[in-house]
Design a protein around this motif. Structure first.
Motif, PDB file in Angstrom:
ATOM      1  N   ALA A 147       0.813  -1.219   0.000  1.00 58.65           N
ATOM      2  CA  ALA A 147       0.000   0.000   0.000  1.00 58.65           C
ATOM      3  C   ALA A 147       0.844   1.264   0.000  1.00 58.65           C
ATOM      4  O   ALA A 147       0.319   2.356  -0.267  1.00 58.65           O
ATOM      5  CB  ALA A 147      -0.923   0.006   1.211  1.00 58.65           C
ATOM      6  N   GLY A 148       2.121   1.159   0.316  1.00 57.91           N
ATOM      7  CA  GLY A 148       2.996   2.321   0.307  1.00 57.91           C
ATOM      8  C   GLY A 148       3.531   2.736   1.656  1.00 57.91           C
ATOM      9  O   GLY A 148       4.208   3.764   1.777  1.00 57.91           O
ATOM     10  N   ILE A 149       3.254   1.961   2.697  1.00 60.84           N
ATOM     11  CA  ILE A 149       3.818   2.259   4.006  1.00 60.84           C
ATOM     12  C   ILE A 149       5.266   1.775   4.035  1.00 60.84           C
ATOM     13  O   ILE A 149       5.551   0.651   3.604  1.00 60.84           O
ATOM     14  CB  ILE A 149       2.986   1.596   5.122  1.00 60.84           C
ATOM     15  N   PRO A 150       6.202   2.588   4.522  1.00 64.73           N
ATOM     16  CA  PRO A 150       7.612   2.152   4.565  1.00 64.73           C
ATOM     17  C   PRO A 150       7.761   0.856   5.348  1.00 64.73           C
ATOM     18  O   PRO A 150       7.067   0.639   6.353  1.00 64.73           O
ATOM     19  CB  PRO A 150       8.307   3.321   5.270  1.00 64.73           C
ATOM     20  N   PRO A 151       8.658  -0.024   4.921  1.00 63.16           N
ATOM     21  CA  PRO A 151       8.785  -1.334   5.568  1.00 63.16           C
ATOM     22  C   PRO A 151       8.998  -1.279   7.079  1.00 63.16           C
ATOM     23  O   PRO A 151       8.384  -2.072   7.810  1.00 63.16           O
ATOM     24  CB  PRO A 151       9.994  -1.955   4.852  1.00 63.16           C
ATOM     25  N   VAL A 152       9.826  -0.371   7.566  1.00 63.15           N
ATOM     26  CA  VAL A 152      10.064  -0.325   9.011  1.00 63.15           C
ATOM     27  C   VAL A 152       8.804   0.111   9.752  1.00 63.15           C
ATOM     28  O   VAL A 152       8.494  -0.402  10.838  1.00 63.15           O
ATOM     29  CB  VAL A 152      11.261   0.594   9.340  1.00 63.15           C
ATOM     30  N   ALA A 153       8.049   1.037   9.169  1.00 67.23           N
ATOM     31  CA  ALA A 153       6.791   1.458   9.791  1.00 67.23           C
ATOM     32  C   ALA A 153       5.774   0.319   9.784  1.00 67.23           C
ATOM     33  O   ALA A 153       5.027   0.125  10.751  1.00 67.23           O
ATOM     34  CB  ALA A 153       6.225   2.678   9.069  1.00 67.23           C
ATOM     35  N   ALA A 154       5.728  -0.438   8.688  1.00 72.76           N
ATOM     36  CA  ALA A 154       4.822  -1.586   8.623  1.00 72.76           C
ATOM     37  C   ALA A 154       5.224  -2.643   9.649  1.00 72.76           C
ATOM     38  O   ALA A 154       4.369  -3.282  10.278  1.00 72.76           O
ATOM     39  CB  ALA A 154       4.822  -2.173   7.217  1.00 72.76           C
ATOM     40  N   LEU A 155       6.524  -2.829   9.833  1.00 71.76           N
ATOM     41  CA  LEU A 155       7.017  -3.770  10.830  1.00 71.76           C
ATOM     42  C   LEU A 155       6.662  -3.295  12.241  1.00 71.76           C
ATOM     43  O   LEU A 155       6.228  -4.083  13.091  1.00 71.76           O
ATOM     44  CB  LEU A 155       8.528  -3.906  10.678  1.00 71.76           C
ATOM     45  N   ALA A 156       6.801  -1.998  12.487  1.00 69.73           N
ATOM     46  CA  ALA A 156       6.445  -1.442  13.798  1.00 69.73           C
ATOM     47  C   ALA A 156       4.964  -1.648  14.102  1.00 69.73           C
ATOM     48  O   ALA A 156       4.578  -1.799  15.263  1.00 69.73           O
ATOM     49  CB  ALA A 156       6.785   0.047  13.845  1.00 69.73           C
ATOM     50  N   ALA A 157       4.151  -1.670  13.048  1.00 68.60           N
ATOM     51  CA  ALA A 157       2.698  -1.808  13.225  1.00 68.60           C
ATOM     52  C   ALA A 157       2.298  -3.170  13.756  1.00 68.60           C
ATOM     53  O   ALA A 157       1.149  -3.361  14.176  1.00 68.60           O
ATOM     54  CB  ALA A 157       1.984  -1.538  11.898  1.00 68.60           C
ATOM     55  N   THR A 158       3.223  -4.123  13.758  1.00 66.76           N
ATOM     56  CA  THR A 158       2.947  -5.443  14.337  1.00 66.76           C
ATOM     57  C   THR A 158       3.924  -5.789  15.457  1.00 66.76           C
ATOM     58  O   THR A 158       3.871  -6.893  16.002  1.00 66.76           O
ATOM     59  CB  THR A 158       2.981  -6.545  13.257  1.00 66.76           C
ATOM     60  N   THR A 159       4.800  -4.839  15.816  1.00 61.08           N
ATOM     61  CA  THR A 159       5.782  -5.111  16.872  1.00 61.08           C
ATOM     62  C   THR A 159       5.819  -3.964  17.873  1.00 61.08           C
ATOM     63  O   THR A 159       4.930  -3.830  18.706  1.00 61.08           O
ATOM     64  CB  THR A 159       7.181  -5.373  16.269  1.00 61.08           C
ATOM     65  N   TRP A 160       6.829  -3.105  17.764  1.00 64.39           N
ATOM     66  CA  TRP A 160       7.095  -2.096  18.797  1.00 64.39           C
ATOM     67  C   TRP A 160       5.926  -1.142  18.998  1.00 64.39           C
ATOM     68  O   TRP A 160       5.457  -0.940  20.123  1.00 64.39           O
ATOM     69  CB  TRP A 160       8.360  -1.313  18.444  1.00 64.39           C
ATOM     70  N   ALA A 161       5.446  -0.545  17.918  1.00 65.65           N
ATOM     71  CA  ALA A 161       4.365   0.443  18.043  1.00 65.65           C
ATOM     72  C   ALA A 161       3.069  -0.220  18.486  1.00 65.65           C
ATOM     73  O   ALA A 161       2.318   0.335  19.295  1.00 65.65           O
ATOM     74  CB  ALA A 161       4.165   1.173  16.711  1.00 65.65           C
ATOM     75  N   ALA A 162       2.775  -1.406  17.958  1.00 64.94           N
ATOM     76  CA  ALA A 162       1.531  -2.098  18.315  1.00 64.94           C
ATOM     77  C   ALA A 162       1.521  -2.471  19.789  1.00 64.94           C
ATOM     78  O   ALA A 162       0.491  -2.349  20.469  1.00 64.94           O
ATOM     79  CB  ALA A 162       1.367  -3.349  17.443  1.00 64.94           C
ATOM     80  N   ARG A 163       2.642  -2.911  20.306  1.00 68.08           N
ATOM     81  CA  ARG A 163       2.698  -3.271  21.722  1.00 68.08           C
ATOM     82  C   ARG A 163       2.547  -2.042  22.625  1.00 68.08           C
ATOM     83  O   ARG A 163       1.870  -2.115  23.663  1.00 68.08           O
ATOM     84  CB  ARG A 163       3.998  -4.038  22.014  1.00 68.08           C
TER      85      ARG A 163
END
Length: 363
Positions: free
Chosen positions: A303-319
Motif C-alpha cells: 500500500a505504500g507504508i515504509p517497511p520499518v513502519a509496517a514492521l512497527a505496526a505489528t511489533t514495537w508500536a503495536a505493543r
C-alpha cells in the motif's frame, strides 16, 4: 545467582526500529541483557530477533458460523503462535476463551468482549443484536467483561436500502462511548463505508477496524483526534468475491464494495501519510485463516507504508498502543527469531526460525 537453565539469543536483537543489540538472555522466562554468572544449561538461538508479532484484529473461538469448541479455538491460537503472533487483540467473539490465559504455551489475548450490533445488521450468531436504546447497557456489560476494549458494529448492509449504512444514531454512540470510557475501556468499531465515520470519531471512538470508507474529508479528522485504524487488507482482498455473491440481490452494495476494494491501497497510504496510527490486523477467525500477520505486513508495504513502519505496526508500536511490553529488561520473553533482517524484507515474517513464548522455545 543460582544454577538455572537459560536461553541465549544472539545475532541481532531488534529492541526497537533503530535500537539493535547483539544478544539477549532469557532467565526464568524473562528478558535480561545481563549475562548470567552461572547457568546449569544454556540453549543458544541465533538470528534476527523481534518482539512477538501482534495481530490487533483477530477472533479466537469464532468461525463463519459462530462460536467454536475449545479444541478448535486451541488450534486457531496454535496456528497464530506458529506464525509468530504472540499477542492478539481479539476484536469480538461470542466464545469464552479465558481458559487460554492459563496456558503458557498459547498467545496472550486482549479481549473486546462480544460484538455489539444493530438488530439483524450483522453476521448471524456473532454479536449481541440490540436497538439504540439498549446500546449503553450492552457497552457497559462488555466493558466489564473485556480486557479494556469494546467492539461495535458501526455499519452493515441495510437490506431495505440495498447498501451499506450506519447502524447507530449519533446520540447513541456518544452515550455508549462515554460510558465505555467511564469504565476504563477503549472502543473500536467495524466500519466499511463512509457515512458512519464522522459520528463515531466526533463521539470519541479510539479505533476503527477496516476503515475502507476513509476519504479526504474524514482523514484529517482521524489524524486530528489520533484515532487509529486497523485496515485488515488481507480481509479486504475478499471484497470482490463478496460483491459477486451479492450482485443479484444487492447490486448497489456490490458496486460499493468493489469501489472500496479498488481504492484500498490509496486509502491506507493516505491515512498513514496524514499521521493516522496504522496497526496490523488480519480479521482471522471468521472465514479467514489464522496465522496471516506476516502477510498483512506485506500488504501494508504494498500500500505504500515504509517497511520499518509496517514492521512497527505489528511489533514495537503495536505493543505500546496495547500497553504491552516488547523486549525491555524484565519483560516476559515473547520473541520471534528470523534468518534475515525483517527490516530489509518484511516477507521473512512468514517464515519464523524460532518462536519463544514466556521464555520457552515453542516453535
Amino acid at each position: 545467582m543460582s544454577d538455572r537453565a537459560v536461553l541465549h539469543v544472539k545475532g541481532r536483537v531488534l529492541v526497537g526500529p533503530e535500537e539493535v543489540r547483539d544478544e539477549v538472555w532469557v532467565i526464568d522466562g524473562r528478558i535480561s541483557y545481563d549475562r548470567p554468572t552461572r547457568a546449569a544449561d544454556v540453549r543458544t538461538v541465533e538470528g534476527w530477533a523481534l518482539p512477538g508479532l501482534v495481530d490487533a484484529h483477530c477472533h479466537v473461538g469464532l468461525d463463519q458460523h459462530g462460536a467454536v469448541p475449545a479444541d478448535v479455538a486451541e488450534k486457531q491460537a496454535l496456528t497464530d503462535r506458529e506464525a509468530g503472533t504472540l499477542l492478539i487483540r481479539d476484536a469480538g467473539s461470542p466464545s469464552d476463551t479465558r481458559w487460554i490465559d492459563d496456558r503458557e504455551d498459547l498467545p496472550k489475548i486482549i479481549r473486546a468482549g462480544r460484538h455489539i450490533a444493530r438488530t439483524r445488521r450483522y453476521i448471524r450468531n456473532y454479536a449481541w443484536e440490540v436497538e439504540p436504546e439498549d446500546l449503553v447497557a450492552y457497552v457497559a456489560q462488555e466493558a466489564r467483561r473485556g480486557d479494556g476494549w469494546v467492539k461495535l458494529v458501526g455499519d452493515w448492509i441495510d437490506r431495505d436500502l440495498g447498501d451499506l449504512s450506519a447502524c447507530w444514531p449519533r446520540g447513541a454512540v456518544e452515550a455508549a462511548i462515554a460510558e465505555a470510557h467511564r469504565l476504563g475501556a477503549r472502543v473500536t468499531a467495524h466500519c466499511f463505508a463512509e457515512d458512519s465515520l464522522r459520528d463515531l470519531v466526533e463521539a470519541g471512538i479510539d479505533c476503527v477496524e477496516h476503515a475502507t470508507g476513509l476519504t479526504d474529508d474524514t482523514i484529517p479528522l482521524f489524524a486530528e483526534r489520533g484515532v487509529a485504524i486497523v485496515p485488515t487488507l488481507v480481509n479486504i482482498a475478499t471484497f470482490p468475491a463478496l460483491a459477486d455473491g451479492g450482485e443479484t440481490r444487492f447490486p448497489r452494495w456490490s458496486a460499493h464494495m468493489r469501489r472500496l476494494h479498488e481504492r484500498r491501497y490509496d486509502t491506507v497510504r493516505n491515512a498513514y501519510d496524514a499521521g493516522i496510527p496504522v496497526f496490523v490486523g488480519t480479521d482471522a477467525g471468521g472465514a479467514l485463516a489464522h496465522g496471516l500477520a506476516g502477510a498483512e505486513v506485506a500488504e501494508l508495504v504494498t500500500a505504500g507504508i515504509p517497511p520499518v513502519a509496517a514492521l512497527a505496526a505489528t511489533t514495537w508500536a503495536a505493543r505500546r498502543w496495547l500497553g504491552r511490553p516488547g523486549l525491555e529488561e524484565g519483560a516476559p520473553a515473547d520473541l520471534v527469531v528470523y534468518e534475515q533482517d525483517p527490516r530489509a524484507d518484511v516477507r521473512v515474517l512468514t517464515a519464523p526460525r524460532r518462536v519463544v513464548l514466556n521464555g520457552r522455545v515453542v516453535g
